[in-house]
Design a protein around this motif. Structure first.
Motif, PDB file in Angstrom:
ATOM      1  N   ILE A  77       0.990  -6.257 -18.262  1.00 43.51           N
ATOM      2  CA  ILE A  77       1.276  -5.832 -16.894  1.00 43.51           C
ATOM      3  C   ILE A  77       0.623  -4.479 -16.661  1.00 43.51           C
ATOM      4  O   ILE A  77       0.760  -3.564 -17.474  1.00 43.51           O
ATOM      5  CB  ILE A  77       2.794  -5.728 -16.645  1.00 43.51           C
ATOM      6  N   LYS A  80      -0.268  -1.089 -10.824  1.00 40.35           N
ATOM      7  CA  LYS A  80      -0.152  -2.178  -9.857  1.00 40.35           C
ATOM      8  C   LYS A  80       1.316  -2.543  -9.605  1.00 40.35           C
ATOM      9  O   LYS A  80       1.739  -2.681  -8.458  1.00 40.35           O
ATOM     10  CB  LYS A  80      -0.930  -3.398 -10.346  1.00 40.35           C
ATOM     11  N   ILE A  81       2.100  -2.683 -10.689  1.00 44.48           N
ATOM     12  CA  ILE A  81       3.513  -3.057 -10.509  1.00 44.48           C
ATOM     13  C   ILE A  81       4.290  -1.900  -9.873  1.00 44.48           C
ATOM     14  O   ILE A  81       5.239  -2.117  -9.116  1.00 44.48           O
ATOM     15  CB  ILE A  81       4.153  -3.513 -11.845  1.00 44.48           C
ATOM     16  N   ILE A 129       3.837  -2.024  -6.138  1.00 42.34           N
ATOM     17  CA  ILE A 129       4.644  -3.113  -5.564  1.00 42.34           C
ATOM     18  C   ILE A 129       6.107  -2.707  -5.478  1.00 42.34           C
ATOM     19  O   ILE A 129       6.753  -2.850  -4.431  1.00 42.34           O
ATOM     20  CB  ILE A 129       4.485  -4.393  -6.402  1.00 42.34           C
ATOM     21  N   TYR A 158       2.783  -9.507  -7.949  1.00 40.49           N
ATOM     22  CA  TYR A 158       1.825  -9.112  -8.997  1.00 40.49           C
ATOM     23  C   TYR A 158       0.918 -10.280  -9.380  1.00 40.49           C
ATOM     24  O   TYR A 158      -0.280 -10.107  -9.614  1.00 40.49           O
ATOM     25  CB  TYR A 158       2.593  -8.614 -10.219  1.00 40.49           C
TER      26      TYR A 158
END
Length: 250
Positions: free
Chosen positions: A138, A142-143, A146, A211
């Motif tokens: 992961i 990016k996460i 979000i 994601y």
């Protein structure tokens, strides 16, 4: 003559895997039920407890706070040792102290929950009761982008397991979300005053769908607005074993 009521604040830790949540239920093994049973065995009298947070089935706690009412005042060190000696091995009271009569256990200023995701391809038999096994890498940035869509005050009906008939306040405020990584594990730390049933786990599940490209950030934003939600509910909920109540502030 009626006995006076004495109030105490407990700090409780537990592995929630074997329990149907915190709150006492008929014919179900719960953390509150086991706690009260142990207290009443030691005190040989009835007790009353209330938790600061109603953790779901399978969810853990490192800092659950519990209000305990007794009709006598025990020797606290001996009392604590006695209860811990007969509690199941996955429940432990780390502290007990007297508290004022007007103390409100539900009047918290902030709660900190942590969700742990294992990004390694295989489950770890020593830790898999305390993490979601995602099985692939992961990207933290990016996460994080979000998850930060949830920060602020929003309408969380879509991200909950409650109905409008329950007459629950569905507006909640997320104060902060922090993402960190340690080797193959991602930690998602969520801070807020209060949360609705399954809210955090649904937030995590939806964030992972975004994601993976199966939903969009716009989908999250749209469903955080009351007029857009109606009676719709999310179809996803992350595993309970990855969630832990880390700390409560009053």
């Amino acid at each position: 003559m009626k006995e006076p009521i004495n109030n105490f604040l407990l700090t409780l830790q537990y592995n929630g895997f074997n329990y149907k949540g915190w709150i006492k239920q008929n014919n179900q093994k719960t953390v509150q039920g086991c706690l009260e049973k142990a207290i009443e065995k030691i005190s040989k009298t009835q007790c009353w407890t209330m938790g600061a947070s109603k953790t779901d089935a399978g969810v853990h706690a490192k800092d659950q706070k519990v209000l305990l009412k007794l009709n006598y005042s025990p020797h606290l060190k001996t009392f604590l040792q006695g209860i811990n000696s007969i509690l199941p091995k996955d429940i432990f009271i780390s502290s007990i102290k007297p508290i004022e009569d007007d103390f409100n256990i539900r009047k918290t200023s902030q709660k900190w929950y942590r969700y742990t995701i294992n990004c390694y391809e295989n489950k770890n038999p020593f830790t898999n009761l305390f993490e979601m096994n995602y099985g692939k890498k992961i990207n933290c940035k990016k996460i994080s982008k979000i998850m930060k869509t949830f920060v602020g005050e929003h309408y969380f009906l879509f991200f909950s397991n409650v109905s409008l008939k329950e007459n629950i306040n569905l507006v909640r405020k997320i104060n902060k979300i922090k993402i960190s990584k340690n080797k193959n594990k991602i930690f998602i730390d969520i801070f807020g005053k209060s949360f609705i049933r399954h809210q955090i786990r649904i937030m995590i599940a939806i964030a992972l769908k975004v994601y993976e490209g199966k939903m969009s950030l716009e989908d999250i934003s749209y469903n955080l607005i009351k007029k857009n939600v109606g009676n719709k509910k999310a179809n996803y909920c992350a595993d309970p074993n990855g969630l832990c109540l880390m700390k409560i502030w009053f």
